[in-house]
Motif scaffolding. Structure first.
Motif, short mmCIF file in Angstrom:
data_model
loop_
_atom_site.label_atom_id
_atom_site.label_comp_id
_atom_site.label_asym_id
_atom_site.label_seq_id
_atom_site.Cartn_x
_atom_site.Cartn_y
_atom_site.Cartn_z
N ALA A 39 -6.49 72.40 -26.89
CA ALA A 39 -5.36 72.13 -26.00
C ALA A 39 -5.71 72.54 -24.58
O ALA A 39 -6.30 73.60 -24.34
N HIS A 40 -5.31 71.69 -23.64
CA HIS A 40 -5.51 72.03 -22.24
C HIS A 40 -4.46 73.06 -21.81
O HIS A 40 -3.37 73.14 -22.39
N ASN A 41 -4.81 73.80 -20.75
CA ASN A 41 -3.92 74.85 -20.21
C ASN A 41 -2.55 74.33 -19.77
O ASN A 41 -1.66 75.14 -19.51
N TYR A 42 -2.39 73.02 -19.60
CA TYR A 42 -1.10 72.47 -19.17
C TYR A 42 -0.21 72.03 -20.34
O TYR A 42 0.86 71.47 -20.11
N GLN A 43 -0.69 72.25 -21.56
CA GLN A 43 0.12 71.80 -22.70
C GLN A 43 1.40 72.62 -22.83
O GLN A 43 1.49 73.75 -22.32
N GLY A 55 -7.97 75.81 -23.00
CA GLY A 55 -8.86 76.04 -21.86
C GLY A 55 -8.77 74.97 -20.80
O GLY A 55 -7.90 74.10 -20.84
N ASP A 56 -9.69 75.06 -19.83
CA ASP A 56 -9.76 74.04 -18.77
C ASP A 56 -10.66 72.90 -19.25
O ASP A 56 -11.21 72.95 -20.36
N SER A 57 -10.85 71.92 -18.39
CA SER A 57 -11.61 70.72 -18.82
C SER A 57 -13.05 71.07 -19.22
O SER A 57 -13.57 70.53 -20.20
N LEU A 58 -13.67 71.96 -18.47
CA LEU A 58 -15.05 72.33 -18.77
C LEU A 58 -15.13 73.04 -20.13
O LEU A 58 -15.94 72.69 -20.99
N ILE A 129 -14.50 64.91 -13.86
CA ILE A 129 -14.27 64.58 -15.28
C ILE A 129 -12.95 63.80 -15.44
O ILE A 129 -12.80 63.02 -16.37
N ASN A 130 -12.02 63.98 -14.47
CA ASN A 130 -10.76 63.21 -14.47
C ASN A 130 -11.06 61.79 -14.01
O ASN A 130 -10.64 61.36 -12.93
N SER A 131 -11.83 61.07 -14.79
CA SER A 131 -12.17 59.68 -14.45
C SER A 131 -12.27 58.89 -15.75
O SER A 131 -12.39 59.47 -16.85
N THR A 144 -16.46 69.24 -13.22
CA THR A 144 -15.04 69.58 -13.37
C THR A 144 -14.65 70.41 -12.14
O THR A 144 -15.48 70.71 -11.28
N SER A 145 -13.39 70.85 -12.11
CA SER A 145 -12.96 71.65 -10.97
C SER A 145 -13.60 73.04 -11.01
O SER A 145 -13.53 73.77 -10.03
N ALA A 146 -14.24 73.38 -12.13
CA ALA A 146 -14.89 74.70 -12.23
C ALA A 146 -16.30 74.68 -11.66
O ALA A 146 -16.89 75.74 -11.43
N VAL A 191 0.59 65.43 -9.12
CA VAL A 191 1.22 66.73 -9.38
C VAL A 191 0.79 67.75 -8.31
O VAL A 191 1.63 68.46 -7.73
N HIS A 192 -0.49 67.77 -8.00
CA HIS A 192 -0.97 68.76 -7.02
C HIS A 192 -0.62 68.37 -5.57
O HIS A 192 -0.75 69.19 -4.67
N LYS A 193 -0.15 67.12 -5.38
CA LYS A 193 0.34 66.70 -4.05
C LYS A 193 1.71 67.32 -3.76
O LYS A 193 2.18 67.30 -2.63
N VAL A 214 -4.71 78.97 -6.26
CA VAL A 214 -4.54 77.54 -5.96
C VAL A 214 -5.61 76.71 -6.67
O VAL A 214 -6.78 77.10 -6.72
N HIS A 215 -5.20 75.56 -7.19
CA HIS A 215 -6.17 74.64 -7.81
C HIS A 215 -6.80 73.79 -6.69
O HIS A 215 -6.09 73.37 -5.77
N PRO A 216 -8.12 73.50 -6.78
CA PRO A 216 -8.74 72.71 -5.69
C PRO A 216 -8.23 71.28 -5.58
O PRO A 216 -8.54 70.61 -4.58
N GLU A 217 -7.47 70.78 -6.55
CA GLU A 217 -6.86 69.45 -6.39
C GLU A 217 -5.74 69.45 -5.34
O GLU A 217 -5.28 68.39 -4.92
N CYS A 218 -5.28 70.64 -4.95
CA CYS A 218 -4.23 70.72 -3.92
C CYS A 218 -4.83 70.30 -2.57
O CYS A 218 -6.04 70.37 -2.36
N GLY A 230 -9.53 77.93 -7.74
CA GLY A 230 -10.37 77.70 -8.92
C GLY A 230 -9.69 76.81 -9.93
O GLY A 230 -8.52 76.45 -9.81
N SER A 231 -10.46 76.49 -10.97
CA SER A 231 -9.95 75.68 -12.08
C SER A 231 -8.86 76.48 -12.81
O SER A 231 -8.69 77.68 -12.55
N THR A 232 -8.17 75.84 -13.73
CA THR A 232 -7.08 76.55 -14.41
C THR A 232 -7.58 77.79 -15.16
O THR A 232 -6.95 78.84 -15.10
N SER A 233 -8.72 77.68 -15.83
CA SER A 233 -9.20 78.85 -16.57
C SER A 233 -9.78 79.91 -15.65
O SER A 233 -9.75 81.11 -15.94
#
Ligand code: 13P
Ligand code: SF4
Length: 324
Positions: A39-43, A55-58, A129-131, A144-146, A191-193, A214-218, A230-233
């Protein structure tokens, strides 16, 4: 408290059950079918709690690669489940709800990657990886963001085309030695916008001792008010090791469940309470149960995509000394 669910059980008299009953059924099916739930951290909190690994995507990619399970139930958006399927051609990867798509991933179709390749023949292409899996099939490396800046730095070209997240491209530009060109120019996470610098400044006034994560997607103006990016994890690990006992968190609010559970002495303040990824939240306990019971919905990709996309993902996983 007994919470009724309206799951219809095949061949059974009743059509409701309690949450504890549902949890028991999921655990039994997991054992019987040698399945693992990632499960991803956003579940949703209840989905995180039933998972074998959160965990995070990585981390989820690494976990998918290392597991001995015969079935992987992937509670995340589809690019994550696709990555698990690409890395595990001999395992069955199931996703509880096939509508769990990442809108940012759709901002970079494979044809556009090929077009950019022709436009900049000397540049390497790194995809977040979000592709889409089809897009990954035409890139040189996945990140990934990590690990975005580290992977970008490993490319043997001066110019690196990076997509679909333009903010992560800017972040990689800032933290690497390369000229990073976002593809497309304005790919973004809806979401990060949503985060707003002034609102975070107000929160900082109310909680002057709080650490801002802060997540780097912001957007970059949000990074500017951050103490940690950093990434969520990575945010999770920062919260577990930091001396601070208050944190303002600028990412999807699902991460707060894990943070609050594992640092009970600390206060976690969402930078925006409605930062919710509706796609991530499509997976429910009922759907996880049905997914395991009926072994649906299996992630299947054309063989050509699997064999092409595997190498850029493996490149990232091989170069993992700074990861996790
Ligand atoms: P992480 O890899 O940091 O968990 O992020 C995935 C994601 O989709 C962020 O929006
Ligand atoms: Fe995609 Fe954004 Fe949802 Fe992450 S939070 S899965 S980037 S839409």
């Amino acid at each position: 408290m007994i919470v009724p669910f309206s799951v219809r059980f095949r061949g059974e008299e009743r059509n409701t059950t309690s949450r504890s009953d549902l949890l028991e059924r999921i655990q039994r099916l997991k054992r019987e079918k040698k399945a693992v739930i990632l499960a991803h951290n956003y579940q949703r909190p209840e989905v995180q709690d039933i998972a074998d690994f959160v965990g995070d995507s990585l981390e989820l990619s690494l976990c998918a690669m290392e597991t001995n399970a015969e079935i992987i139930v992937f509670c995340g958006v589809n690019f994550m489940a696709e990555t698990a399927a690409i890395l595990n051609p001999d395992k069955r990867v199931l996703i509880p709800d096939t509508n769990a798509l990442c809108p940012m991933a759709s901002m970079l179709p494979a044809d556009l990657v090929r077009l950019y390749r022709r436009k900049y023949p000397g540049a390497k292409i790194v995809l977040y990886i979000n592709s889409l899996a089809e897009a990954k099939a035409y890139c040189d490396a996945v990140c990934t963001s990590a690990n975005a800046p580290e992977i970008v730095n490993r490319m043997d070209s001066e110019m690196v085309l990076f997509g679909p997240d333009a903010n992560l491209a800017k972040y990689a530009q800032k933290k690497s030695d390369k000229k990073v060109v976002p593809i497309p120019q304005y790919g973004f996470c809806p979401v990060h916008k949503l985060f707003d610098r002034d609102s975070i400044m107000l929160l900082k006034q109310s909680y002057p001792d709080a650490e801002v994560m802060v997540h780097p997607e912001c957007d970059p103006e949000i990074w500017e008010v951050a103490d940690f990016i950093g990434s969520t994890s990575r945010m999770y690990r920062e919260a577990l090791t930091s001396r601070a006992d208050k944190f303002i968190v600028a990412t999807e609010i699902g991460l707060l469940h894990r943070l609050r559970r594992d640092r009970r002495d600390a206060t976690f303040i969402p930078a925006y309470e409605e930062a919710i990824c509706v796609n991530m939240r499509l997976h429910t306990l009922e759907k996880v149960y049905l997914c395991l019971r009926d072994e649906k919905y299996e992630v299947r990709l054309p063989q050509k995509i699997v064999s092409r996309a595997r190498e850029p993902i493996e490149f990232m996983l091989r170069n993992r000394e700074t990861q996790r």
